[in-house]
Scaffold this active site. Structure first.
Site, PDB file in Angstrom:
ATOM      1  CG  ASN A  85      31.864   5.222  85.599  1.00 41.05           C
ATOM      2  OD1 ASN A  85      33.019   4.781  85.451  1.00 41.05           O
ATOM      3  ND2 ASN A  85      30.967   4.594  86.346  1.00 41.05           N
ATOM      4  CG  ASP A 127      54.681  17.309  85.617  1.00 39.45           C
ATOM      5  OD1 ASP A 127      54.428  16.196  85.136  1.00 39.45           O
ATOM      6  OD2 ASP A 127      54.721  17.515  86.848  1.00 39.45           O
ATOM      7  CB  SER A 135      52.815  15.984  81.971  1.00 39.53           C
ATOM      8  OG  SER A 135      51.934  14.916  82.253  1.00 39.53           O
TER       9      SER A 135
END
Length: 390
Positions: free
Chosen positions: A81, A177, A24
């Site tokens: 991260n 999506d 999506s």
């Protein structure tokens, strides 16, 4: 760089950060990239967008799935991260320089990472912040997995395809999506216009469920007014709201599609004696009877035979083509819908170009999908992300 890559595109100069996985959000990023936006995918180091390991027909290009390449061309990849203070600070600095941010994480995830809308707005007061969910951020379904097939099942979509006595029939593509991605692009463009007028950040929210229900506006409106679920035709269903002869019919050597055709005109074109028992007032009440007559009758001659009769009266009908047949037609070739993507260290792949034209020019985008983290170092250097954080 080829001439095709040099076409001026309307959204050049805008920067989008795509915190998205699977289809999506990335399909929205793809369309924005096609229109000239610079799209940087923010990916988890080590794994990245999990679409990288989600194959279609077990097709791979190097270490990534063909599906990933299909909807991530023309983008850059930056790994971070987001649970690392240092790397999150760098991301926040990048956000301060962006125009748009898209994510399709589960509700609450971005807020925990201090990247929710209110938090991001303090970093960039003019950001367009777009978030995609399966079922919205609140309510009893908020934590349900937002996967396309599951959304099709929840939205009622499966009761539109197939015949009345068939089991619920899913749409054969990730329609939720792709629709949701297209609607996110619409909302982002509206947000950019609003920001240019008011100078303020805009938050865009959309769920796959809402997108699929909107897709069925004809069905839902009919249901709201009548109080009854529209039933699929028992014979050759192609649209549960339309009367005979609307449907797909087998011929002696193929298939034809017949759309909205007045019954009287169809009688003249086909010269089918059994149709004389019906008139236009019966196309809903006797829908399946009329279609059953056509099912039997149209099998007697070839597709070409029937198409000549139907087209001579300019009736809405066509022969069915598979993908191989379609590619061989002059009309398909005229569109120039295909483009080659060169993959470093591998063979090139063929995919579709953007379907939009701007000022008569087709939009091409031949950059391959990025390797995981391919642009991290260059983006850090360009935006000076190692300097003092935001």
């Amino acid at each position: 760089m080829s001439r095709k890559d040099q076409i001026s595109k309307p959204l050049e100069g805008f920067l989008v950060l795509e915190f998205c996985q699977y289809l999506s959000g990335p399909s929205a990023g793809l369309r924005l990239a096609d229109l000239g936006v610079r799209v940087i995918k923010i990916e988890n180091p080590g794994k990245g967008d999990l679409c990288r390991i989600l194959p279609i027909k077990d097709q791979w290009v190097e270490e990534n799935s063909l599906l990933f390449h299909t909807i991530n061309r023309n983008k850059e990849s930056y790994t971070a991260n987001l649970k690392s203070e240092e790397e999150l600070a760098e991301i926040k600095k990048l956000i301060s320089k962006a125009d748009v941010m898209i994510h399709n994480f589960r509700p609450g995830v971005m807020e925990k990472l201090s990247l929710g809308f209110e938090q991001v707005k303090n970093i960039n007061s003019k950001i367009i912040y777009a978030e995609i969910s399966g079922y919205g951020k609140e309510g009893p379904w908020a934590k349900k997995p937002g996967q396309d097939l599951l959304l099709q099942a929840m939205s009622g979509l499966m009761f539109n395809s197939g015949d009345r006595d068939d089991a619920p029939t899913p749409f054969g593509l990730a329609i939720g999506d792709i629709l949701c991605g297209a609607q996110v692009v619409q909302a982002i463009l509206a947000g950019l216009i609003s920001r240019n007028r008011k100078g303020e950040a805009v938050k865009v929210e959309i769920s796959l469920l809402e997108s699929l229900i909107d897709f069925q506006f004809e069905i839902f409106t009919t249901y709201f007014v009548s109080g009854k679920r529209p039933l699929r035709s028992a014979v050759n269903n192609a649209h549960p709201l339309l009367g005979a002869p609307y449907g797909i019919y087998e011929t002696s050597d193929g298939f034809i599609a017949v759309a909205m055709v007045p019954l009287q005109e169809l009688k003249k074109a086909l010269n089918c004696p059994r149709l004389e028992a019906y008139d236009q007032s019966m196309v809903f009440s006797k829908r399946d009877e009329i279609k059953s007559v056509l099912v039997d009758f149209l099998k007697e001659e070839s597709t070409g035979f029937w198409m000549e009769k139907l087209q001579s009266r300019k009736l809405w009908a066509t022969d069915l083509k598979n993908w191989k047949q379609l590619k061989q037609t002059k009309g398909y070739k005229e569109f120039e819908l295909e483009q080659e993507i060169d993959i470093p260290g591998s063979k090139s792949i063929k995919t579709n170009r953007c379907p939009i034209r701007i000022n008569g020019e087709k939009l091409w985008g031949a950059w391959p999908a990025p390797n995981l983290g391919q642009h991290t170092a260059s983006v850090k250097k360009e935006f000076e992300l190692n300097d003092k954080p935001v």
